[in-house]
Design a protein around this motif. Structure first.
Motif, PDB file in Angstrom:
ATOM      1  N   MET A   1      22.396  46.089 -35.260  1.00 30.31           N
ATOM      2  CA  MET A   1      23.557  45.288 -35.636  1.00 30.31           C
ATOM      3  C   MET A   1      23.629  43.999 -34.813  1.00 30.31           C
ATOM      4  O   MET A   1      23.984  42.933 -35.329  1.00 30.31           O
ATOM      5  CB  MET A   1      24.836  46.117 -35.462  1.00 30.31           C
ATOM      6  N   ARG A   2      23.308  44.103 -33.524  1.00 30.44           N
ATOM      7  CA  ARG A   2      23.300  42.891 -32.707  1.00 30.44           C
ATOM      8  C   ARG A   2      22.286  41.882 -33.232  1.00 30.44           C
ATOM      9  O   ARG A   2      22.538  40.672 -33.274  1.00 30.44           O
ATOM     10  CB  ARG A   2      23.000  43.238 -31.246  1.00 30.44           C
ATOM     11  N   ALA A   3      21.108  42.382 -33.636  1.00 31.53           N
ATOM     12  CA  ALA A   3      20.083  41.487 -34.183  1.00 31.53           C
ATOM     13  C   ALA A   3      20.569  40.844 -35.477  1.00 31.53           C
ATOM     14  O   ALA A   3      20.327  39.656 -35.730  1.00 31.53           O
ATOM     15  CB  ALA A   3      18.792  42.270 -34.438  1.00 31.53           C
ATOM     16  N   PHE A   4      21.297  41.609 -36.287  1.00 34.53           N
ATOM     17  CA  PHE A   4      21.825  41.067 -37.538  1.00 34.53           C
ATOM     18  C   PHE A   4      22.876  39.996 -37.256  1.00 34.53           C
ATOM     19  O   PHE A   4      22.909  38.950 -37.902  1.00 34.53           O
ATOM     20  CB  PHE A   4      22.423  42.192 -38.392  1.00 34.53           C
ATOM     21  N   GLN A   5      23.743  40.272 -36.302  1.00 32.08           N
ATOM     22  CA  GLN A   5      24.778  39.282 -35.974  1.00 32.08           C
ATOM     23  C   GLN A   5      24.161  37.992 -35.442  1.00 32.08           C
ATOM     24  O   GLN A   5      24.641  36.895 -35.725  1.00 32.08           O
ATOM     25  CB  GLN A   5      25.760  39.887 -34.969  1.00 32.08           C
ATOM     26  N   GLN A   6      23.080  38.146 -34.672  1.00 29.42           N
ATOM     27  CA  GLN A   6      22.373  36.958 -34.186  1.00 29.42           C
ATOM     28  C   GLN A   6      21.774  36.187 -35.364  1.00 29.42           C
ATOM     29  O   GLN A   6      21.838  34.951 -35.420  1.00 29.42           O
ATOM     30  CB  GLN A   6      21.269  37.371 -33.209  1.00 29.42           C
ATOM     31  N   ALA A   7      21.204  36.924 -36.326  1.00 26.32           N
ATOM     32  CA  ALA A   7      20.642  36.278 -37.516  1.00 26.32           C
ATOM     33  C   ALA A   7      21.727  35.589 -38.328  1.00 26.32           C
ATOM     34  O   ALA A   7      21.502  34.519 -38.911  1.00 26.32           O
ATOM     35  CB  ALA A   7      19.925  37.322 -38.373  1.00 26.32           C
ATOM     36  N   LEU A   8      22.911  36.179 -38.357  1.00 27.17           N
ATOM     37  CA  LEU A   8      24.037  35.586 -39.074  1.00 27.17           C
ATOM     38  C   LEU A   8      24.398  34.224 -38.477  1.00 27.17           C
ATOM     39  O   LEU A   8      24.613  33.243 -39.195  1.00 27.17           O
ATOM     40  CB  LEU A   8      25.227  36.543 -39.014  1.00 27.17           C
ATOM     41  N   LEU A   9      24.418  34.146 -37.166  1.00 30.64           N
ATOM     42  CA  LEU A   9      24.713  32.870 -36.501  1.00 30.64           C
ATOM     43  C   LEU A   9      23.615  31.845 -36.758  1.00 30.64           C
ATOM     44  O   LEU A   9      23.888  30.649 -36.943  1.00 30.64           O
ATOM     45  CB  LEU A   9      24.901  33.101 -35.004  1.00 30.64           C
ATOM     46  N   ARG A  10      22.358  32.304 -36.767  1.00 29.98           N
ATOM     47  CA  ARG A  10      21.247  31.388 -37.052  1.00 29.98           C
ATOM     48  C   ARG A  10      21.339  30.862 -38.485  1.00 29.98           C
ATOM     49  O   ARG A  10      21.075  29.681 -38.749  1.00 29.98           O
ATOM     50  CB  ARG A  10      19.903  32.096 -36.841  1.00 29.98           C
TER      51      ARG A  10
END
Length: 625
Positions: A1-10
């Motif tokens: 989920m953290r990786a997804f949230q980071q991707a969301l910001l990118r």
């Protein structure tokens, strides 16, 4: 989920770069639509056959929806010009016919309506959730965040007051969603115009007045959908945290980025997915990123007017998804709604420049919910504070603006007159889909059960939909359409009494006896505080008690109902066939059968109910002998 949230910001950074670099397509305006529909069986109740229907629709524009009695079809994008509206009507006709043929092979029919009148609580179980990971994960995530079952309360003419333990209420909603490509440089003005237009557009199109047999809002979907996917905990509600189904709380000032940033701030990601490519790296290579993380998160925040990012022929674009229109009542009604939307939104930015300076956003939001509650009877506050009956506003101003907006897009003049004429006639006749349905519900005799009434209404809707006549020309239900016909599938729900008088186990027997005497009742259910059936008392039980030597009401201490009640009574479900009901009552010499749904008492079938049903049949046979 953290990786997804980071991707969301990118992804959001990449979108900002796309907008700053003017990489989005401009100079072309495309439109599209999504058509949601219900599947009903030959008893005109929900048919859980979507998987089988989709097998017959392989390699088609159809896809699953959340429930096994829902389908969705996607229309091909086309340019907003020329005969686009006529092409939309023809494509919708082909798709609905294609779905109907596949459904008929599975013993079902296709119905276009916002909320299916005959849907019942027994249809809203997790077992009827479509077997796709996305839907089950959404259900799991929402219920986890919510902390368990939740209370749904909607008040209209009647009150709906239920406890729900899944997101299955969403399956009750079907919409006709219009997509309109937007110019990113003028996004704020166009989006604000959509927000302003939403109330009169919805008021003219309402088609969802009832749920679970209760008459509620003119467009009950608006309230229901918010409840269905409301993941807020008690603490969130106490802090007035906004819901994921939202109209928004402010005007857009400059860019679509304002909306996406607000969604990331307000709403945690409830689902994640694999993100394989970095969008900023793709942009550096001159490629167009899909922004899949942003799309997934955006798909779990249900704005009634939702911006979307997409790609056409390798070129990114922004579009608006207008989600407020219900499905149905007919295809021509839907395309007329689309014409009204497209024309009005195309004209409003020039008609009312700088909307935020002309009226408070709270008025726009209040207008939207007034339209959902009252349809064409709503009063709305328009630009610069003027108040109007919404029907008068539509006929005196907005249809003229919509016609100008369609002409500006070079839509064929004949089609402008055809589709906006449907809206004009509908408003003049004061007959929306909701108005027709509420009138139909009130036309049945008092002794008709809600289940039978609502299935008759669905049958009449299907007949009128197939005629192709727009809803303002629909005739009221005839006496023949309301009557209880032989040959139709018959179940306990058709005849059961739902206006029940009950007692609790610790109530005094004398209270039960008095109630049964006053209301001429031979059998009375006993339920606990949660509405769960725990027993049954009959007039025979009371006679046995009162016949005991020495018993008098004055000399005896109050005797609780639980002392004489029959525990663990034989019960049935609403879907039990009448032949099974009759067999069970004869074999066990029963005077009545409690009807349970999800362990809750919902009705009672008595010998008198069956006799009332059979008497007209016996009389007809005697007359024909």
């Amino acid at each position: 989920m953290r990786a997804f949230q980071q991707a969301l910001l990118r992804d959001l950074q990449a979108l900002e770069q796309i907008l700053d670099s003017d990489l989005c397509e401009t100079g072309v305006v495309r439109i599209g639509a999504e058509q949601e529909m219900f599947l009903v069986n030959r008893a005109y109740s929900p048919a859980q056959v979507a998987p089988q229907v989709l097998e017959r629709l392989e390699n088609s524009p159809f896809t699953t929806e959340m429930g096994k009695f829902n389908l969705e079809a996607n229309l091909a994008p086309q340019r907003f010009e020329g005969r686009c509206l006529r092409d939309m009507e023809e494509e919708l006709g082909r798709q609905v016919k294609q779905a109907a043929i596949a459904a008929q092979a599975c013993g079902a029919e296709v119905l276009l309506t916002g909320i299916l009148p005959s849907v019942r609580a027994s249809d809203l179980v997790v077992g009827n959730l479509t077997d796709r990971v996305r839907y089950h994960e959404l259900n799991r995530a929402v219920m986890k965040l919510r902390g368990g079952a939740y209370h749904v309360y909607i008040k209209g003419i009647d009150e709906l007051n239920v406890i729900q333990d899944s997101v299955m209420l969403e399956t009750c909603c079907a919409s006709f969603q219009i997509h309109l490509q937007m110019d990113p440089r003028n996004f704020a003005a166009q989006y604000n115009a959509v927000q302003l237009a939403a109330a009169p557009l919805l008021a003219a199109a309402v088609n969802s007045p009832a749920l679970l047999g209760k008459r509620l809002w003119s467009e009950t979907r608006i309230a229901l959908f918010q409840h269905a996917v409301d993941e807020r905990s008690h603490a969130d509600i106490a802090r007035s945290h906004p819901t994921r189904v939202t109209f928004g709380d402010r005007w857009v000032e400059k860019s679509v980025l304002e909306i996406y940033r607000e969604q990331i701030i307000r709403f945690r990601s409830i689902m994640s997915g694999d993100v394989l490519d970095d969008p900023l790296d793709l942009l550096a290579q001159g490629k167009t990123p899909k922004l899949s993380a942003l799309a997934l998160h955006n798909g779990t925040v249900w704005r009634w007017n939702r911006p979307c990012y997409g790609i056409t022929d390798g070129c990114p674009h922004l579009r608006m998804e207008f989600r407020a229109f219900p499905s149905g009542p007919t295809i021509i009604d839907e395309v007329a709604n689309a014409a009204f939307f497209l024309g009005l939104v195309n004209a409003l930015p020039e008609e009312y420049e700088n909307l935020p300076a002309k009226m408070p956003f709270d008025d726009v939001k209040d207008n939207f919910f007034a339209a959902a509650r009252q349809g064409l009877k709503a009063q709305v506050t328009w630009v610069e504070g003027r108040n109007h009956p919404v029907a008068e506003l539509i006929t005196s101003q907005l249809l003229t603006l919509a016609a100008a907006g369609l002409r500006k897009a070079s839509v064929d003049a004949e089609d402008v007159d055809r589709y906006l004429g449907v809206i004009r006639d509908r408003v003049h006749a004061d007959q929306t889909g909701s108005k027709w349905t509420i009138t139909a519900m009130g036309s049945f005799k008092e002794h008709t059960t809600p289940e039978l009434r609502d299935r008759r209404i669905v049958e009449a809707m299907l007949k009128r939909q197939n005629s192709g006549e727009p809803v303002h020309r629909w005739l009221p239900l005839s006496a023949a359409e309301r009557e209880d016909r032989r040959g139709a599938p018959r179940i306990a729900a058709d005849v059961m009494s739902t206006d029940l008088f009950t007692v609790r186990p610790n109530d005094p027997v004398t209270l039960a006896a008095s109630m049964m005497d006053w209301r001429h009742i031979r059998n009375m259910p006993v339920e606990d505080e949660s509405g769960r059936l725990v027993g049954l008392i009959s007039s025979r039980d009371l006679l046995r008690l009162f016949a005991k030597p020495g018993w008098t009401q004055a000399s005896s201490a109050p005797i609780p109902v639980r002392v004489i009640m029959q525990t663990d009574p034989v019960s049935i479900s609403p879907e039990t066939t009448l032949s099974e009901v009759l067999k069970l009552m004869m074999e066990r010499a029963l005077d009545c059968l409690p009807v349970l749904r999800e362990q809750q008492l919902v009705g009672l079938v008595t010998r008198y109910d069956l006799l009332s049903l059979m008497t007209p049949l016996f009389a007809e046979r005697a007359n024909n002998a």
